[in-house]
Design a protein around this motif. Structure first.
Motif, PDB file in Angstrom:
ATOM      1  N   PRO A  60       0.809  -1.226   0.000  1.00 13.70           N
ATOM      2  CA  PRO A  60       0.000   0.000   0.000  1.00 13.70           C
ATOM      3  C   PRO A  60       0.838   1.269   0.000  1.00 13.70           C
ATOM      4  O   PRO A  60       0.324   2.344  -0.274  1.00 13.70           O
ATOM      5  N   ASP A  61       2.136   1.128   0.260  1.00 12.01           N
ATOM      6  CA  ASP A  61       3.006   2.294   0.265  1.00 12.01           C
ATOM      7  C   ASP A  61       3.696   2.511  -1.078  1.00 12.01           C
ATOM      8  O   ASP A  61       4.652   3.283  -1.190  1.00 12.01           O
ATOM      9  N   SER A  62       3.190   1.877  -2.123  1.00  8.62           N
ATOM     10  CA  SER A  62       3.762   2.044  -3.461  1.00  8.62           C
ATOM     11  C   SER A  62       3.717   3.513  -3.874  1.00  8.62           C
ATOM     12  O   SER A  62       2.706   4.188  -3.687  1.00  8.62           O
ATOM     13  N   PRO A  63       4.807   4.006  -4.469  1.00 12.01           N
ATOM     14  CA  PRO A  63       4.821   5.409  -4.903  1.00 12.01           C
ATOM     15  C   PRO A  63       4.092   5.631  -6.226  1.00 12.01           C
ATOM     16  O   PRO A  63       3.847   6.775  -6.600  1.00 12.01           O
ATOM     17  N   TRP A  64       3.742   4.568  -6.922  1.00  6.99           N
ATOM     18  CA  TRP A  64       3.183   4.684  -8.271  1.00  6.99           C
ATOM     19  C   TRP A  64       1.677   4.905  -8.223  1.00  6.99           C
ATOM     20  O   TRP A  64       0.954   4.210  -7.536  1.00  6.99           O
ATOM     21  N   MET A  65       1.224   5.847  -9.022  1.00 14.07           N
ATOM     22  CA  MET A  65      -0.207   6.122  -9.138  1.00 14.07           C
ATOM     23  C   MET A  65      -0.811   5.410 -10.341  1.00 14.07           C
ATOM     24  O   MET A  65      -2.026   5.286 -10.445  1.00 14.07           O
ATOM     25  N   SER A  66       0.030   4.948 -11.241  1.00 16.22           N
ATOM     26  CA  SER A  66      -0.414   4.218 -12.422  1.00 16.22           C
ATOM     27  C   SER A  66       0.576   3.080 -12.645  1.00 16.22           C
ATOM     28  O   SER A  66       1.786   3.304 -12.690  1.00 16.22           O
ATOM     29  N   MET A  67       0.050   1.868 -12.743  1.00 12.86           N
ATOM     30  CA  MET A  67       0.899   0.701 -12.917  1.00 12.86           C
ATOM     31  C   MET A  67       0.323  -0.201 -13.991  1.00 12.86           C
ATOM     32  O   MET A  67      -0.892  -0.276 -14.105  1.00 12.86           O
ATOM     33  N   PRO A  68       1.171  -0.892 -14.730  1.00 11.69           N
ATOM     34  CA  PRO A  68       2.618  -0.798 -14.704  1.00 11.69           C
ATOM     35  C   PRO A  68       3.091   0.533 -15.271  1.00 11.69           C
ATOM     36  O   PRO A  68       2.331   1.249 -15.933  1.00 11.69           O
ATOM     37  N   LEU A  69       4.357   0.840 -15.023  1.00  8.54           N
ATOM     38  CA  LEU A  69       4.937   2.061 -15.570  1.00  8.54           C
ATOM     39  C   LEU A  69       4.917   1.967 -17.095  1.00  8.54           C
ATOM     40  O   LEU A  69       4.990   0.876 -17.660  1.00  8.54           O
ATOM     41  N   ALA A  70       4.829   3.106 -17.761  1.00  8.33           N
ATOM     42  CA  ALA A  70       4.792   3.146 -19.226  1.00  8.33           C
ATOM     43  C   ALA A  70       6.225   3.082 -19.748  1.00  8.33           C
ATOM     44  O   ALA A  70       6.995   4.025 -19.578  1.00  8.33           O
ATOM     45  N   VAL A  71       6.565   1.968 -20.370  1.00 10.99           N
ATOM     46  CA  VAL A  71       7.933   1.734 -20.824  1.00 10.99           C
ATOM     47  C   VAL A  71       7.935   1.563 -22.331  1.00 10.99           C
ATOM     48  O   VAL A  71       7.120   0.828 -22.893  1.00 10.99           O
ATOM     49  N   GLY A  72       8.862   2.245 -22.980  1.00 14.59           N
ATOM     50  CA  GLY A  72       9.058   2.103 -24.415  1.00 14.59           C
ATOM     51  C   GLY A  72      10.517   1.827 -24.708  1.00 14.59           C
ATOM     52  O   GLY A  72      11.331   1.671 -23.790  1.00 14.59           O
ATOM     53  N   ILE A  73      10.871   1.807 -25.968  1.00 11.95           N
ATOM     54  CA  ILE A  73      12.245   1.469 -26.335  1.00 11.95           C
ATOM     55  C   ILE A  73      13.254   2.494 -25.827  1.00 11.95           C
ATOM     56  O   ILE A  73      14.417   2.175 -25.629  1.00 11.95           O
ATOM     57  N   ASP A  74      12.816   3.721 -25.590  1.00 11.61           N
ATOM     58  CA  ASP A  74      13.735   4.785 -25.207  1.00 11.61           C
ATOM     59  C   ASP A  74      13.227   5.653 -24.057  1.00 11.61           C
ATOM     60  O   ASP A  74      13.689   6.763 -23.857  1.00 11.61           O
ATOM     61  N   HIS A  75      12.263   5.138 -23.289  1.00  8.32           N
ATOM     62  CA  HIS A  75      11.707   5.960 -22.214  1.00  8.32           C
ATOM     63  C   HIS A  75      11.002   5.113 -21.152  1.00  8.32           C
ATOM     64  O   HIS A  75      10.605   3.979 -21.418  1.00  8.32           O
ATOM     65  N   VAL A  76      10.854   5.723 -19.980  1.00  5.32           N
ATOM     66  CA  VAL A  76       9.974   5.226 -18.925  1.00  5.32           C
ATOM     67  C   VAL A  76       9.205   6.437 -18.439  1.00  5.32           C
ATOM     68  O   VAL A  76       9.803   7.442 -18.046  1.00  5.32           O
ATOM     69  N   ILE A  77       7.876   6.362 -18.509  1.00  8.57           N
ATOM     70  CA  ILE A  77       7.032   7.457 -18.035  1.00  8.57           C
ATOM     71  C   ILE A  77       6.412   7.004 -16.723  1.00  8.57           C
ATOM     72  O   ILE A  77       5.815   5.937 -16.642  1.00  8.57           O
ATOM     73  N   ILE A  78       6.575   7.843 -15.712  1.00  6.16           N
ATOM     74  CA  ILE A  78       6.233   7.481 -14.342  1.00  6.16           C
ATOM     75  C   ILE A  78       5.198   8.450 -13.799  1.00  6.16           C
ATOM     76  O   ILE A  78       5.386   9.665 -13.862  1.00  6.16           O
TER      77      ILE A  78
END
Length: 119
Positions: A60-78
């Motif tokens: 419950p202490d996860s810092p993420w508001m949207s999961m899974p994180l948005a991952v692409g070939i050249d990025h991670v959007i958090i």
């Protein structure tokens, strides 16, 4: 409440405008390029999710508001919680982005943090 960060594999001169254009491209399936995964992004994501999972089980202490994180070939959007529980994750994001020479872009403030050997 939440806020977003984009961790980007960018080469060459980097400023807020170029980071914003890359984020816009990453958010658009029609304009995003396909190709091989950037090894820096893979290493960053693996290191981040080892400390802060974005797939179950996570607490419950996860810092993420949207999961899974948005991952692409050249990025991670958090998308992070705007609370104290995000502080350790933000520290890890900055540490890992510096280790792998990635750019952290904050679209709320149009701010770029250069990390690693070039930053």
């Amino acid at each position: 409440m939440s806020y977003d960060l984009a961790v980007l594999a960018m080469d060459g001169p980097v400023d807020a405008e170029s980071a914003r254009r890359m984020l816009d491209r990453c958010d658009s399936a029609e304009r995003h390029v396909e190709g091989d995964l950037d090894e820096r992004v893979v290493a960053f994501y693996e290191g981040l999710r080892a400390c802060f999972p974005d797939h179950p089980p996570y607490g419950p202490d996860s810092p993420w508001m949207s999961m899974p994180l948005a991952v692409g070939i050249d990025h991670v959007i958090i998308c992070m919680s705007y609370s104290d529980r995000s502080a350790p994750a933000l520290e890890k994001i900055m540490e890992l982005s510096a280790r792998y020479g990635l750019v952290v872009y904050d679209p709320q403030f149009d701010d770029v943090v250069l990390s690693g050997a070039d930053g």
